[in-house]
Scaffold this motif. Sequence first.
Motif, PDB file in Angstrom:
ATOM      1  N   ASP A 240       2.208  81.370  51.589  1.00  0.00           N
ATOM      2  CA  ASP A 240       2.483  81.401  50.148  1.00  0.00           C
ATOM      3  C   ASP A 240       1.225  81.067  49.352  1.00  0.00           C
ATOM      4  O   ASP A 240       0.889  81.736  48.361  1.00  0.00           O
ATOM      5  CB  ASP A 240       3.593  80.404  49.822  1.00  0.00           C
ATOM      6  CG  ASP A 240       4.324  80.729  48.526  1.00  0.00           C
ATOM      7  OD1 ASP A 240       4.175  81.850  48.017  1.00  0.00           O
ATOM      8  OD2 ASP A 240       5.053  79.850  48.033  1.00  0.00           O
ATOM      9  N   ARG A 245       3.292  86.134  49.468  1.00  0.00           N
ATOM     10  CA  ARG A 245       4.737  86.286  49.271  1.00  0.00           C
ATOM     11  C   ARG A 245       5.023  87.663  48.663  1.00  0.00           C
ATOM     12  O   ARG A 245       4.477  88.029  47.629  1.00  0.00           O
ATOM     13  CB  ARG A 245       5.276  85.186  48.361  1.00  0.00           C
ATOM     14  CG  ARG A 245       6.797  85.247  48.160  1.00  0.00           C
ATOM     15  CD  ARG A 245       7.269  84.180  47.177  1.00  0.00           C
ATOM     16  NE  ARG A 245       7.100  82.845  47.710  1.00  0.00           N
ATOM     17  CZ  ARG A 245       8.017  82.184  48.411  1.00  0.00           C
ATOM     18  NH1 ARG A 245       9.198  82.770  48.646  1.00  0.00           N
ATOM     19  NH2 ARG A 245       7.785  80.959  48.849  1.00  0.00           N
ATOM     20  N   GLU A 256      10.307  87.765  50.358  1.00  0.00           N
ATOM     21  CA  GLU A 256      10.251  86.983  49.123  1.00  0.00           C
ATOM     22  C   GLU A 256      10.982  85.659  49.300  1.00  0.00           C
ATOM     23  O   GLU A 256      10.629  84.656  48.691  1.00  0.00           O
ATOM     24  CB  GLU A 256      10.908  87.770  47.978  1.00  0.00           C
ATOM     25  CG  GLU A 256      10.180  89.045  47.587  1.00  0.00           C
ATOM     26  CD  GLU A 256       9.099  88.792  46.552  1.00  0.00           C
ATOM     27  OE1 GLU A 256       8.842  87.617  46.239  1.00  0.00           O
ATOM     28  OE2 GLU A 256       8.509  89.781  46.071  1.00  0.00           O
ATOM     29  N   CYS A 259       8.388  83.078  53.366  1.00  0.00           N
ATOM     30  CA  CYS A 259       7.098  83.737  53.618  1.00  0.00           C
ATOM     31  C   CYS A 259       6.740  83.874  55.088  1.00  0.00           C
ATOM     32  O   CYS A 259       5.830  84.641  55.422  1.00  0.00           O
ATOM     33  CB  CYS A 259       5.975  82.974  52.913  1.00  0.00           C
ATOM     34  SG  CYS A 259       6.057  83.034  51.129  1.00  0.00           S
TER      35      CYS A 259
END
Length: 314
Positions: A240, A245, A256, A259
């Motif tokens: 992330d 992401r 989403e 990650c």
Amino acid sequence: MTLRDRLGDTSHIRGPIEDNRSLKDLVWFRVGGPAEILFQPADEADLQAFLKILPQDVPVTVIGLGSNLLIRDGGISGVVIRLSVRGFGGTEALSPTRIGAGAAIPDKFLAAKALELGLSGFAFYHGIPGGLGGALTMNAGAHGSETAERVVEVRGVTRDGEVMTLPVGELGYSYRHSAPPPGFIFTSAVLEGIPADKESISEAMKAVTEHREASQPIKARTGGSTFKNPPGHSAWKLIDAAGCRGFRIGDAQVSEMHCNFLINTGEATAHDVELLGETVRARVYETSGIRLDWEIKRLGAFVPGAEVEPFLGK
């Protein structure tokens, strides 16, 4: 001479032997090439019989439920052995604290059997979408527990077709790793739990389910957790922080929701998925200096000219 010809007389083998069998429908990503030969033994004795006639120079690859596998588009040479739930998915109570279980039993069914017997220590399996054989191989774990804590001994078949029983201390367990003898195929295990009231076990399983549904893309075509957590770090946080992401290559995408999950959103190829994974590894290394290691097992050959370099060659 084809590999099938080299097997000679297989009339005594009871499980199906298939040539050039597509493996896409056997793995959760729904990507990848074919097996040169796919063999699904009827039971342990059938597995023994097959391995005894298989030439020693033929490579053997074992797969289970395919939940944590990425099979490359070039397929797998040699023989792929898949243990079926029908032949290797049984369970039985061996004592007030011990369960005997076949290597193909889905982890969630093992958790359910432990609940039936009033044994705690297995609730984490309720959230692992794989089979016991894979859990034994990679020391699967979640929620602070791991497979090595529950194993008493395992049973399996060697590359020569001989049966071996090994105590847990001889399996070389560490984080997401085991070290059985080369060519050893897990067929069953004895596992031990802790007597507890069924209500508390059920609550623990419910908590696992709620956590998984809230945080993981369980309805997507995925391979589960993609990378191992580096010591002192969470892989998803590193991914992330690297800005990955939702990043995608073709129809392969970083989830989403979580990650550390890669998903096939449509018509992704194995090349798309692995290229995405190595791009993520490269970006994490660039931003944090940490090298993520794959947790998903990648098998087979690349299509010539479509290779993927680790960390994109860095």
